[in-house]
Design a protein around this motif. Structure first.
Motif, PDB file in Angstrom:
ATOM      1  N   LEU A  25       0.827  -1.214   0.000  1.00  0.00           N
ATOM      2  CA  LEU A  25       0.000   0.000   0.000  1.00  0.00           C
ATOM      3  C   LEU A  25       0.859   1.262   0.000  1.00  0.00           C
ATOM      4  O   LEU A  25       0.535   2.255  -0.667  1.00  0.00           O
ATOM      5  N   THR A  26       1.945   1.227   0.732  1.00  0.00           N
ATOM      6  CA  THR A  26       2.851   2.379   0.766  1.00  0.00           C
ATOM      7  C   THR A  26       3.488   2.611  -0.594  1.00  0.00           C
ATOM      8  O   THR A  26       3.581   3.759  -1.063  1.00  0.00           O
ATOM      9  N   ILE A  27       3.915   1.542  -1.246  1.00  0.00           N
ATOM     10  CA  ILE A  27       4.508   1.672  -2.586  1.00  0.00           C
ATOM     11  C   ILE A  27       3.475   2.195  -3.573  1.00  0.00           C
ATOM     12  O   ILE A  27       3.772   3.059  -4.412  1.00  0.00           O
ATOM     13  N   MET A  28       2.234   1.712  -3.467  1.00  0.00           N
ATOM     14  CA  MET A  28       1.183   2.197  -4.367  1.00  0.00           C
ATOM     15  C   MET A  28       0.874   3.669  -4.116  1.00  0.00           C
ATOM     16  O   MET A  28       0.667   4.439  -5.064  1.00  0.00           O
ATOM     17  N   ALA A  29       0.838   4.083  -2.858  1.00  0.00           N
ATOM     18  CA  ALA A  29       0.582   5.491  -2.543  1.00  0.00           C
ATOM     19  C   ALA A  29       1.706   6.372  -3.079  1.00  0.00           C
ATOM     20  O   ALA A  29       1.451   7.452  -3.631  1.00  0.00           O
ATOM     21  N   GLY A  72       5.326   6.631 -11.716  1.00  0.00           N
ATOM     22  CA  GLY A  72       4.241   6.409 -10.762  1.00  0.00           C
ATOM     23  C   GLY A  72       3.444   5.164 -11.093  1.00  0.00           C
ATOM     24  O   GLY A  72       3.094   4.380 -10.202  1.00  0.00           O
ATOM     25  N   LEU A  73       3.168   4.960 -12.363  1.00  0.00           N
ATOM     26  CA  LEU A  73       2.456   3.766 -12.799  1.00  0.00           C
ATOM     27  C   LEU A  73       3.246   2.510 -12.453  1.00  0.00           C
ATOM     28  O   LEU A  73       2.688   1.514 -11.989  1.00  0.00           O
ATOM     29  N   ALA A  74       4.558   2.563 -12.647  1.00  0.00           N
ATOM     30  CA  ALA A  74       5.412   1.414 -12.307  1.00  0.00           C
ATOM     31  C   ALA A  74       5.367   1.125 -10.813  1.00  0.00           C
ATOM     32  O   ALA A  74       5.275  -0.043 -10.397  1.00  0.00           O
ATOM     33  N   PHE A  75       5.413   2.161  -9.981  1.00  0.00           N
ATOM     34  CA  PHE A  75       5.332   1.958  -8.530  1.00  0.00           C
ATOM     35  C   PHE A  75       3.995   1.333  -8.124  1.00  0.00           C
ATOM     36  O   PHE A  75       3.955   0.446  -7.271  1.00  0.00           O
ATOM     37  N   VAL A  76       2.917   1.789  -8.730  1.00  0.00           N
ATOM     38  CA  VAL A  76       1.597   1.236  -8.392  1.00  0.00           C
ATOM     39  C   VAL A  76       1.530  -0.237  -8.779  1.00  0.00           C
ATOM     40  O   VAL A  76       1.043  -1.081  -8.008  1.00  0.00           O
ATOM     41  N   LEU A 106      -7.407  -4.067  -6.612  1.00  0.00           N
ATOM     42  CA  LEU A 106      -7.743  -2.640  -6.671  1.00  0.00           C
ATOM     43  C   LEU A 106      -6.521  -1.804  -7.053  1.00  0.00           C
ATOM     44  O   LEU A 106      -6.658  -0.758  -7.690  1.00  0.00           O
ATOM     45  N   GLY A 107      -5.339  -2.272  -6.687  1.00  0.00           N
ATOM     46  CA  GLY A 107      -4.118  -1.604  -7.123  1.00  0.00           C
ATOM     47  C   GLY A 107      -3.980  -1.636  -8.641  1.00  0.00           C
ATOM     48  O   GLY A 107      -3.570  -0.646  -9.259  1.00  0.00           O
ATOM     49  N   PHE A 108      -4.335  -2.764  -9.242  1.00  0.00           N
ATOM     50  CA  PHE A 108      -4.289  -2.836 -10.698  1.00  0.00           C
ATOM     51  C   PHE A 108      -5.360  -1.952 -11.337  1.00  0.00           C
ATOM     52  O   PHE A 108      -5.140  -1.365 -12.395  1.00  0.00           O
ATOM     53  N   VAL A 109      -6.518  -1.829 -10.691  1.00  0.00           N
ATOM     54  CA  VAL A 109      -7.547  -0.903 -11.183  1.00  0.00           C
ATOM     55  C   VAL A 109      -7.020   0.530 -11.125  1.00  0.00           C
ATOM     56  O   VAL A 109      -7.219   1.318 -12.059  1.00  0.00           O
ATOM     57  N   LEU A 110      -6.319   0.862 -10.038  1.00  0.00           N
ATOM     58  CA  LEU A 110      -5.703   2.187  -9.931  1.00  0.00           C
ATOM     59  C   LEU A 110      -4.669   2.401 -11.030  1.00  0.00           C
ATOM     60  O   LEU A 110      -4.591   3.482 -11.617  1.00  0.00           O
ATOM     61  N   ALA A 111      -3.887   1.368 -11.332  1.00  0.00           N
ATOM     62  CA  ALA A 111      -2.885   1.480 -12.397  1.00  0.00           C
ATOM     63  C   ALA A 111      -3.557   1.730 -13.747  1.00  0.00           C
ATOM     64  O   ALA A 111      -3.081   2.557 -14.534  1.00  0.00           O
TER      65      ALA A 111
END
Length: 127
Positions: free
Chosen positions: A26-30, A65-69, A114-119
């Motif tokens: 979650l931290t990496i995605m944020a 940012g996309l790569a981090f997410v 949901l992380g992939f949806v965010l990506a």
């Protein structure tokens, strides 16, 4: 003090590890979301300054940012799979009674998806 044959601490240690990976992902995605949107912030600053300097490009920040997410979502999903595999190897007496061992895996898998949806959202809305 001898350890009993049934030791639920093993399961709880594995679950704490899963939750630590969930927090890390979650931290990496944020961080990825913030990096992805930082380029927009820099563009707004450039527009407000009305300087004759060229407008900065935000493609690099959006891509990073996309790569981090994606990396954060992958970390969460891999941790969920590893936890599920480990919990399946434990004998039934090591699992606490009336405790769902699938809840943490389902929660982690949901957050990873949901992380992939965010990506996908970040990719679609890239400037």
């Amino acid at each position: 003090m001898p350890i009993a044959e049934s030791d639920p601490r093993v399961f709880f240690a594995a679950e704490r590890t899963l939750l630590a990976w969930l927090r890390t992902g979650l931290t990496i995605m944020a961080l990825g979301f913030v990096v992805s949107r930082f380029g927009l912030f820099v563009q707004l600053l450039a527009l407000q300054s009305q300087a004759s300097m060229p407008h900065p490009r935000s493609a690099l920040s959006a891509t990073l940012g996309l790569a981090f997410v994606i990396i954060g979502a992958l970390a969460i999903l891999v941790a969920a799979v590893q936890h599920h595999r480990f919990a399946a190897t434990l004998p039934q007496q090591d699992l606490p009674r009336a405790y769902s061992k699938t809840f943490a895996v389902a929660l982690s898998a949901s957050v990873g998806l949901l992380g992939f949806v965010l990506a996908v959202y970040l990719f679609i809305t890239q400037p």
